[in-house]
Write an enzyme that holds these catalytic residues in place. Structure first.
Site, PDB file in Angstrom:
ATOM      1  N   GLY A 165       0.920  -1.302  -0.185  1.00 29.01           N
ATOM      2  CA  GLY A 165      -0.117  -0.077  -0.011  1.00 29.01           C
ATOM      3  C   GLY A 165       0.693   1.258   0.043  1.00 29.01           C
ATOM      4  N   TYR A 202      -9.179   3.658 -10.671  1.00 29.19           N
ATOM      5  CA  TYR A 202      -9.272   3.166  -9.214  1.00 29.19           C
ATOM      6  C   TYR A 202     -10.656   2.412  -9.303  1.00 29.19           C
ATOM      7  CZ  TYR A 202     -10.207   2.950  -4.179  1.00 29.19           C
ATOM      8  OH  TYR A 202     -10.550   2.516  -3.005  1.00 29.19           O
ATOM      9  N   ILE A 203     -10.969   1.010  -8.941  1.00 32.74           N
ATOM     10  CA  ILE A 203     -12.067   0.443  -8.887  1.00 32.74           C
ATOM     11  C   ILE A 203     -12.390   0.473  -7.170  1.00 32.74           C
ATOM     12  CG2 ILE A 203     -13.222  -1.629  -9.331  1.00 32.74           C
ATOM     13  CD1 ILE A 203     -11.810  -0.625 -12.008  1.00 32.74           C
ATOM     14  N   HIS A 208     -15.039  -9.743  -6.849  1.00 35.62           N
ATOM     15  CA  HIS A 208     -14.313 -10.821  -7.866  1.00 35.62           C
ATOM     16  C   HIS A 208     -15.338 -11.610  -8.416  1.00 35.62           C
ATOM     17  CE1 HIS A 208     -10.637 -13.744  -7.829  1.00 35.62           C
ATOM     18  NE2 HIS A 208     -11.879 -14.310  -8.211  1.00 35.62           N
ATOM     19  N   ASN A 290      -6.240 -18.557 -14.234  1.00 39.50           N
ATOM     20  CA  ASN A 290      -5.863 -19.695 -13.327  1.00 39.50           C
ATOM     21  C   ASN A 290      -5.676 -20.653 -14.337  1.00 39.50           C
ATOM     22  OD1 ASN A 290      -5.153 -18.151 -11.175  1.00 39.50           O
ATOM     23  ND2 ASN A 290      -7.303 -18.350 -10.255  1.00 39.50           N
ATOM     24  N   ARG A 292      -5.688 -24.077 -14.212  1.00 40.23           N
ATOM     25  CA  ARG A 292      -5.631 -25.323 -13.364  1.00 40.23           C
ATOM     26  C   ARG A 292      -7.217 -25.358 -12.973  1.00 40.23           C
ATOM     27  NH1 ARG A 292      -6.283 -22.356  -8.642  1.00 40.23           N
ATOM     28  NH2 ARG A 292      -4.801 -20.820  -8.540  1.00 40.23           N
ATOM     29  N   ARG A 338     -15.126 -22.326   2.709  1.00 40.21           N
ATOM     30  CA  ARG A 338     -14.116 -23.300   2.730  1.00 40.21           C
ATOM     31  C   ARG A 338     -13.500 -23.321   4.433  1.00 40.21           C
ATOM     32  NH1 ARG A 338      -9.290 -21.249  -1.342  1.00 40.21           N
ATOM     33  NH2 ARG A 338     -10.708 -20.746  -3.014  1.00 40.21           N
TER      34      ARG A 338
END
Lengths: 448, 176
Positions: A165, A202-203, A208, A290, A292, A338
């Site tokens: 940061g 800037y978001i 995600h 990603n 995989r 998780r």
């Protein structure tokens, strides 16, 4: 189809792949470190080969031991799971040179999309939106102003040598930009010895959202819809769900189509996930691929009805995708928590140790993917995830209710886990309304 | 390391694979050699017998697979039996007995080439620099040093046998 597959991984994903192999009539060779010799799934394998002492670097990451195991195990293919060597293009190459199929993309595709910069270039080529930014370092204020006008406010000034940061400043307009630019440069110079900065849009409160894709060797590419993984802590996902709450259908369609375009442009095959961030106006920007299978793949399996691991194996063995894009019709809502051996009251410190007792939830629409059982000792050498609790219901409201019911039923004694933390998230009004972003956990739950 | 049975195209014989006689003789063998668990596989057949009340299977093989597995139609060769429990009771090894274990995964060779003698024989004295075997991994032949001084009392693996990490290879009497 393959006769024998070596599973180059451990824990729940090793068991997951083993299950898919059994159902396909494929024999399994499981590798294990000395720390995992008593893991229940090791006994279920057709052949189990010890590949080293506990540390990952001496075992699960030791390419020569894994390849040797593949040779003496006489396997046709290796499934790398996630983590460890799953995105190691060198390992992928070595498999190929030993005439062993790697269940995943080619080393070339893996490298192309594994490099963030190359992936970003590929995205631009495929007309997939990326986070607007300056193409290099900002030399002076005038350039900063011109660039900011082009990419749109608010802008984030980032130090090129930066981290933690430091050297980051947000500017909401031109006036603020002028003031912030010099501050950011000075801070960067003091912290890193390098005052170079660049600009990015800037978001604010990004979400995600990622798209599962799968492609065969015949040019067929399908998306299997999106997953929202905004509930994160320090970039580690905690809860994933599909569909993404509050994402308009048009944005979903464009997001998924963009993922397919990117994958086609890169010549990617097998399973992969294209990650995006989505802003508060539902505009999306490509982040990375990603290359995989991912931890949260069961979420997609529930809403599409497709066994992703079996499909991976089939594609790798040379079969075409057994479905077309039109045949993929999402249904219901799925969610995954998780379950980690961590203590949320001690900054999520890992809690290895013996599970004395475990009671696993069940019922209609409940899936618990785990390799642990009573008496299992969670080793201290690997990541702390001990299971994935997945629910699948008609709609999100029911899925949340079911997940809360399951979290109450789930009992794990002997170690600390994140079960109570998940209960807090699932009960929070923001989560129920579907308005969380990637900083929400740290902002709303952990700092208060 | 547990071995799978031979799966290179042999047909299963149609017999009563769960015959009491067969199971009885397996149980007698287990008692004779004080084995706690025997897991036998032959092609697509498998039988697993656990002995003793303390044994609690943590995860049994899925029942849908069970009908395909059965006792072998003939007693399997010794190499295919995987012993999970300790070997037959023998005099306990004293502190002077060191077991050399495999440091890697690969194929064990007890001699430098097919025409030569073995690197070491039982009764032979060795020193830490002595090459006691070769383990071939990924086409690379690795000479394995003893790293201990003494006399070879037992060779625990056969020539060209696949070995995994930690597999006991040789017993050395360090007094010798």
């Amino acid at each position: 189809m393959y006769n024998r597959i070596l599973i180059a991984n451990r824990g729940e994903i090793a068991l997951r792949v083993q299950r898919a192999c059994r159902e396909l009539g494929i024999e399994t060779v499981v590798v294990y470190s000395e720390a995992d010799k008593d893991a229940p799934y090791v006994r279920l394998a057709d052949q189990a080969i010890c590949i080293g002492p506990p540390r990952s670097i001496d075992s699960y990451l030791k390419i020569e031991n894994i390849i040797s195991a593949a040779e003496i195990g006489n396997v046709d293919a290796i499934h790398p799971g996630y983590g460890f060597l799953s995105e190691n293009s060198h390992f992928n190459e070595v498999c190929r040179s030993c005439n062993i199929d790697f269940i995943g993309p080619t080393p070339e595709a893996m490298e192309k999309l594994g490099d963030k910069n190359q992936a970003r270039q590929m995205a631009k080529l495929a007309k997939v939106p990326v986070v607007p930014g300056s193409d290099g370092l900002i030399e002076n204020e005038e350039e900063a102003i011109q660039t900011a006008r082009a990419i749109g406010y608010p802008v984030l000034i980032k130090a090129t040598a930066g981290g933690g940061g430091k050297g980051m400043r947000v500017a909401a307009n031109e006036l603020a930009l002028k003031a912030a630019l010099e501050q950011a440069q000075n801070e960067a110079k003091a912290a890193f010895g390098n005052g170079g900065v660049y600009l990015e849009r800037y978001i604010e409160k990004p979400r995600h959202v990622e798209v599962q894709i799968i492609a065969d060797h015949f040019g067929n590419v399908c998306h299997l819809l999106e997953r929202d993984c905004s509930v994160q802590r320090r970039h580690q996902k905690l809860i994933e769900e599909s569909p993404s709450p509050r994402l308009p259908e048009s944005a979903r369609r464009e997001l998924c189509e963009a993922a397919v375009r990117l994958v086609k442009t890169a010549g990617y095959t097998n399973a992969g996930t294209v990650e995006f961030i989505v802003d508060q106006e539902n505009r999306f920007y490509f982040i990375e691929v990603n290359a995989r299978i991912q931890v949260e793949h069961p979420v997609t399996e529930m809403v599409t009805g497709i066994d992703l691991i079996k499909t991976q194996i089939a594609v790798a063995s040379g079969k075409p995708l057994p479905f077309t894009q039109e045949e993929i019709v999402p249904r219901g809502a799925a969610m995954e928590c998780r379950i980690n051996a961590e203590d949320p009251n001690k900054n999520f410190q890992p809690c290895p140790g013996k599970i004395e007792r475990i009671f696993v939830p069940g019922g209609y629409g409940v899936r618990f993917d785990t390799h642990v059982s009573a008496g299992y000792v969670v080793p201290p050498y690997y990541d702390s995830m001990i299971g994935k609790l997945i629910v699948f219901k008609e709609n999100r409201e029911e899925a949340i209710s079911c997940m809360l019911r399951c979290l109450a039923e789930l009992q794990i004694q002997g170690i600390s886990t994140t079960v109570d933390f998940h209960k807090k998230v699932l009960s929070h009004g923001d989560f129920v309304q579907g308005i969380v972003d990637t900083k929400w956990v740290e902002r709303e739950l952990l700092s208060k | 390391m547990t071995d799978s049975g031979d799966n290179q195209g042999r047909e299963e014989q149609s017999e009563d694979v769960f015959s009491v006689e067969r199971i009885r003789s397996l149980v007698e063998l287990m008692k004779e050699h004080d084995l706690k668990e025997v897991d036998l596989r032959h092609f697509r057949q498998r039988i697993r017998i656990c002995r003793g009340t303390n044994e609690v299977p943590v995860m049994a093989p899925p029942t849908m697979i069970a009908p395909q597995y059965a006792a072998p139609s003939a007693p399997p060769p010794a190499a295919q039996v995987s012993q999970v429990a300790a070997p037959p009771p023998a005099a306990a090894d004293g502190p002077h007995i060191v077991t050399i274990k495999s440091p890697m995964v690969g194929t064990l060779y007890l001699r430098p080439n097919p025409k030569s003698d073995s690197f070491v024989k039982v009764g032979q004295s060795i020193n830490p620099e002595s090459t006691i075997c070769i383990i071939e991994a990924m086409k690379v032949f690795n000479e394995i040093p003893a790293e201990v001084r003494g006399k070879v009392v037992e060779i625990l693996c056969g020539n060209e046998e696949p070995v995994d990490f930690g597999k006991p290879l040789f017993k050395i009497d360090t007094r010798g």
